[in-house]
Design an enzyme around this catalytic site. Structure first.
Site, mmCIF file in Angstrom:
data_model
loop_
_atom_site.group_PDB
_atom_site.id
_atom_site.type_symbol
_atom_site.label_atom_id
_atom_site.label_comp_id
_atom_site.label_asym_id
_atom_site.label_seq_id
_atom_site.Cartn_x
_atom_site.Cartn_y
_atom_site.Cartn_z
ATOM 1 N N GLY A 118 98.585 69.491 -57.970
ATOM 2 C CA GLY A 118 99.569 69.723 -57.548
ATOM 3 C C GLY A 118 101.055 69.911 -56.097
ATOM 4 O O GLY A 118 101.791 69.379 -55.742
ATOM 5 N N HIS A 119 100.193 69.491 -54.837
ATOM 6 C CA HIS A 119 100.235 69.179 -53.721
ATOM 7 C C HIS A 119 100.094 67.842 -53.651
ATOM 8 O O HIS A 119 99.013 68.004 -52.545
ATOM 9 C CB HIS A 119 99.424 70.369 -53.040
ATOM 10 C CG HIS A 119 100.472 70.145 -51.711
ATOM 11 N ND1 HIS A 119 100.000 69.489 -51.085
ATOM 12 C CD2 HIS A 119 101.663 71.284 -51.560
ATOM 13 C CE1 HIS A 119 101.132 69.949 -50.317
ATOM 14 N NE2 HIS A 119 101.813 71.110 -50.586
ATOM 15 N N PHE A 120 99.504 66.549 -53.646
ATOM 16 C CA PHE A 120 101.150 66.021 -54.535
ATOM 17 C C PHE A 120 100.011 65.610 -55.462
ATOM 18 O O PHE A 120 99.432 64.335 -54.938
ATOM 19 C CB PHE A 120 101.693 65.553 -53.736
ATOM 20 C CG PHE A 120 103.027 66.205 -52.452
ATOM 21 C CD1 PHE A 120 103.644 67.399 -53.540
ATOM 22 C CD2 PHE A 120 102.961 66.613 -51.510
ATOM 23 C CE1 PHE A 120 105.078 68.278 -52.458
ATOM 24 C CE2 PHE A 120 103.230 67.553 -50.707
ATOM 25 C CZ PHE A 120 104.187 68.229 -51.389
ATOM 26 N N VAL A 139 98.085 65.533 -50.804
ATOM 27 C CA VAL A 139 97.804 66.256 -48.610
ATOM 28 C C VAL A 139 98.065 67.336 -49.024
ATOM 29 O O VAL A 139 97.834 68.475 -49.076
ATOM 30 C CB VAL A 139 99.330 66.332 -47.928
ATOM 31 C CG1 VAL A 139 99.423 66.622 -47.272
ATOM 32 C CG2 VAL A 139 100.132 64.811 -48.238
#
Length: 155
Positions: free
Chosen positions: A53-55, A60
């Site tokens: 989810g990041h990203f 990252v």
């Protein structure tokens, strides 16, 4: 007189820290000078759960996890100085000053975590820390941490 310890592997780290997957963020200790400094390694893999989810299109490592990896290295430095039982000891952040993020950390990077002891006063340890990737500072901060011992109820 303190002696330098080289190359603490993951098996030894697991005896010193209570963290486990997915939150153990130090893979190896490269150098350790008790009461002075630690240099540790975190291999950043695309398999880390936070990358989902990041990203999704450009993974990252979250800055807070870079700071957490530095705090875990600081804990290893502290525990080289203060005997403890990981089952009854908590190592807690009590402050972060002057945090700066200078470079993104991506899958495939190798974080070199360097933490130097600054002082210990009234139960609070203070450290100067930085995380580098390929010789470039990715993050730096002053960290304050403390050790809490659980009472008989586990709190």
């Amino acid at each position: 007189m303190s002696t330098e310890i080289n190359d603490l592997d993951i098996h030894k780290i697991l005896t010193l820290l209570p963290h486990r997957y997915p939150f153990l963020l130090v893979d190896r200790v490269l150098e350790l000078q008790p009461h002075k400094r630690i240099k540790a390694l975190k291999n950043v893999s695309i398999n880390e759960p936070y990358f989902t989810g990041h990203f999704p299109k450009r993974p990252v490592m979250p800055g807070v996890l870079v700071l957490e990896s530095l705090a875990q290295a600081a804990a290893l430095l502290t525990f080289s100085e203060e005997p403890h039982d990981p089952a009854s000891t908590q190592y807690l952040f009590v402050g972060i000053d002057d945090a700066r993020f200078k470079r993104v950390v991506e899958p495939g990077d190798q974080l070199i975590l360097t933490v130097s002891f600054k002082r210990h006063m009234r139960g609070v340890w203070k450290f100067i820390a930085h995380a580098d990737v390929e010789g470039v500072v990715a993050a730096q901060a002053t960290l304050m941490c403390t050790v809490r011992h659980a009472d008989a109820s586990g709190r």
